[in-house]
Design a protein around this motif. Structure first.
Motif, short mmCIF file in Angstrom:
data_model
loop_
_atom_site.label_atom_id
_atom_site.label_comp_id
_atom_site.label_asym_id
_atom_site.label_seq_id
_atom_site.Cartn_x
_atom_site.Cartn_y
_atom_site.Cartn_z
N GLY A 97 7.05 23.25 -3.66
CA GLY A 97 6.41 23.01 -4.96
C GLY A 97 6.57 21.64 -5.54
O GLY A 97 5.97 21.34 -6.59
N THR A 98 7.36 20.77 -4.91
CA THR A 98 7.55 19.40 -5.41
C THR A 98 6.87 18.40 -4.48
O THR A 98 7.05 18.47 -3.26
CB THR A 98 9.04 19.06 -5.54
OG1 THR A 98 9.64 19.90 -6.53
CG2 THR A 98 9.24 17.61 -5.95
N MET A 99 6.11 17.50 -5.06
CA MET A 99 5.45 16.43 -4.30
C MET A 99 6.09 15.10 -4.64
O MET A 99 6.34 14.80 -5.82
CB MET A 99 3.96 16.38 -4.62
CG MET A 99 3.19 15.29 -3.90
SD MET A 99 2.97 15.61 -2.12
CE MET A 99 1.51 16.69 -2.15
N ILE A 100 6.35 14.29 -3.61
CA ILE A 100 6.81 12.92 -3.76
C ILE A 100 5.67 12.00 -3.36
O ILE A 100 5.07 12.18 -2.29
CB ILE A 100 8.05 12.63 -2.89
CG1 ILE A 100 9.14 13.67 -3.10
CG2 ILE A 100 8.56 11.21 -3.14
CD1 ILE A 100 9.70 13.72 -4.50
N LEU A 101 5.36 11.01 -4.19
CA LEU A 101 4.36 9.99 -3.88
C LEU A 101 5.01 8.62 -4.00
O LEU A 101 5.68 8.34 -4.99
CB LEU A 101 3.18 10.07 -4.83
CG LEU A 101 2.29 11.31 -4.75
CD1 LEU A 101 1.31 11.33 -5.91
CD2 LEU A 101 1.53 11.33 -3.42
N THR A 102 4.82 7.77 -2.99
CA THR A 102 5.39 6.43 -3.07
C THR A 102 4.34 5.44 -3.56
O THR A 102 3.14 5.64 -3.41
CB THR A 102 5.95 5.94 -1.72
OG1 THR A 102 4.86 5.62 -0.83
CG2 THR A 102 6.85 6.99 -1.09
N ASP A 103 4.84 4.36 -4.16
CA ASP A 103 4.01 3.30 -4.71
C ASP A 103 4.49 1.97 -4.14
O ASP A 103 5.62 1.56 -4.42
CB ASP A 103 4.13 3.30 -6.24
CG ASP A 103 3.31 2.22 -6.92
OD1 ASP A 103 2.56 1.51 -6.23
OD2 ASP A 103 3.43 2.08 -8.15
N VAL A 104 3.67 1.32 -3.31
CA VAL A 104 4.09 0.05 -2.72
C VAL A 104 3.79 -1.13 -3.64
O VAL A 104 4.20 -2.26 -3.35
CB VAL A 104 3.44 -0.19 -1.33
CG1 VAL A 104 3.85 0.90 -0.36
CG2 VAL A 104 1.93 -0.31 -1.43
N GLY A 105 3.08 -0.88 -4.74
CA GLY A 105 2.79 -1.97 -5.67
C GLY A 105 1.99 -3.06 -4.98
O GLY A 105 1.02 -2.80 -4.28
N ASP A 106 2.43 -4.29 -5.17
CA ASP A 106 1.83 -5.44 -4.49
C ASP A 106 2.44 -5.49 -3.08
O ASP A 106 3.63 -5.69 -2.93
CB ASP A 106 2.14 -6.71 -5.27
CG ASP A 106 1.56 -7.95 -4.62
OD1 ASP A 106 0.97 -7.85 -3.51
OD2 ASP A 106 1.71 -9.04 -5.19
N ALA A 107 1.60 -5.33 -2.07
CA ALA A 107 2.10 -5.29 -0.69
C ALA A 107 2.80 -6.58 -0.29
O ALA A 107 3.60 -6.58 0.66
CB ALA A 107 0.95 -5.00 0.27
N ALA A 108 2.52 -7.68 -0.99
CA ALA A 108 3.16 -8.95 -0.66
C ALA A 108 4.55 -9.08 -1.27
O ALA A 108 5.29 -10.01 -0.94
CB ALA A 108 2.28 -10.11 -1.14
N SER A 109 4.91 -8.15 -2.14
CA SER A 109 6.22 -8.20 -2.80
C SER A 109 7.17 -7.21 -2.14
O SER A 109 6.76 -6.12 -1.76
CB SER A 109 6.08 -7.87 -4.28
OG SER A 109 7.36 -7.70 -4.88
N ASP A 110 8.44 -7.59 -2.04
CA ASP A 110 9.43 -6.69 -1.45
C ASP A 110 10.37 -6.10 -2.50
O ASP A 110 11.45 -5.62 -2.18
CB ASP A 110 10.24 -7.39 -0.35
CG ASP A 110 11.14 -8.49 -0.89
OD1 ASP A 110 11.07 -8.78 -2.10
OD2 ASP A 110 11.90 -9.06 -0.08
#
Length: 342
Positions: A230-243
């Motif tokens: 019942g729990t979903m995790i979603l990732t956010d890479v933001g600006d792909a050029a930033s680490d």
């Protein structure tokens, strides 16, 4: 040799696994059923294509050396004791048998391989005997018209065979089966899509639009996703050029929250999502996630920060700038699969 790279903090967080695995009966004999418990995290990477197996009970890790030089997408099948991995260097699926027999570092050879149909595999999902691969290569050669492909393979009679290919009207990255429905991140956006009854409905090679597609408020660019109980995790890479600008969102009671948002509308952050982000998280480009509902542990494959990391968060429910409980180096980490037979 095995390497003690899983920090004690993770083992203590998963204490129920550790404590029950070492229990003895009243006569001081080892309980063999508990001794056989397995709690493992499998990781692929785009640096050397090998598989890293983290043993959550012993706190150790081993490396399975493959012929791939880059790999993205991994799954462990407990019924056949196989790892299925998508190779970006050979553009095919490889299955490695008898995984539980490899207790130390080893070189493994694929027992079964598919044909080389793929161009840019990013994630895999499994539904019964079907293996679905998300491929983010530009299908029509026009960058202004986003598209991607979902390759559907069958696993039967000792073979992995391509059944059909679905072209999507958006770029793909992470995918996740929830029952018979396939959830897919809409790459280069902050959207999430679902294809209901995916395998049974989409049997021909054709172009298909998602059954539903919504915006996830607070995310810049979705990449990885994971679902458990019942729990979903979603990732956010933001600006792909930033680490250093990555994040992940925790959405509990996901099924009802997703259903409550109309097609094309937005799931707002307030009362719906918890966001984890900040300098202490070491999140830059979190490209893949796994989630264990029993321990409430979030696992992240971080591709950029520090050259690549495997992170685990045991205290993410409060959100914010949370430091990981585990922070291990893995160059160009690309994908994860969590397995427990507990």
């Amino acid at each position: 040799m095995k390497k003690n790279v899983i920090k004690l903090g993770l083992v203590l967080t998963l204490g129920s696994f550790v404590m029950t695995s070492c229990d003895k009966d009243d006569d001081d004999t080892v309980d063999t059923e508990q001794q056989d418990e397995q709690v493992q995290l499998f990781a692929s990477n785009n640096s050397d294509g090998n598989v890293t197996v983290y043993d959550m009970i012993s706190g150790e890790a081993s490396t399975l050396t493959t012929t791939s030089t880059a790999a993205e997408g991994i799954y462990y099948d407990e019924n056949t004791d196989e790892i299925i991995q998508a190779s970006r260097s050979s553009n095919q699926l490889n299955a490695f048998a008898n995984i539980s027999t490899f207790l130390v570092d080893a070189t493994v050879t694929a027992s079964i391989s598919s044909s080389s149909d793929l161009e840019s595999p990013r994630d895999i999902a499994v539904n019964d005997n079907y293996i679905i691969v998300a491929d983010n290569a530009d299908v029509d050669g026009n960058a202004d018209t986003p598209d991607g492909r979902l390759f559907i393979y069958t696993r039967s009679n000792g073979e992995i065979s391509l059944r059909n290919v679905i072209t999507t009207d958006f770029a793909l990255w992470g995918i996740e089966m929830v029952g018979d429905d396939l959830y897919a991140v809409v790459d280069k956006t902050n959207e999430l899509a679902v294809f209901t009854d995916f395998v049974a409905t989409n049997t021909a090679t054709t172009t298909v639009s998602a059954s539903k597609r919504i915006t996830i408020e607070g995310i810049v660019r979705t990449h990885g996703l994971a679902y458990d109980n019942g729990t979903m995790i979603l990732t956010d890479v933001g600006d792909a050029a930033s680490d250093s600008d990555g994040a992940f969102h925790i959405i509990s009671d996901f099924d009802s929250k997703f259903s409550a948002v109309a097609n094309g509308e937005t799931m707002v952050v307030a009362d719906n999502q918890i966001r984890v982000a900040g300098a202490s998280t070491f999140l830059g480009n979190p490209v893949s996630a796994e989630y264990d509902a029993d321990s409430e542990m979030v696992f992240i494959a971080e591709a950029a920060n520090g050259g690549g990391r495997i992170l685990a968060f045991s205290n993410a429910d409060a959100g914010g700038d949370v430091a990981p409980s585990v922070n291990n180096s893995l160059a160009s980490a690309s994908s994860l699969y969590f397995y427990s037979n507990k």
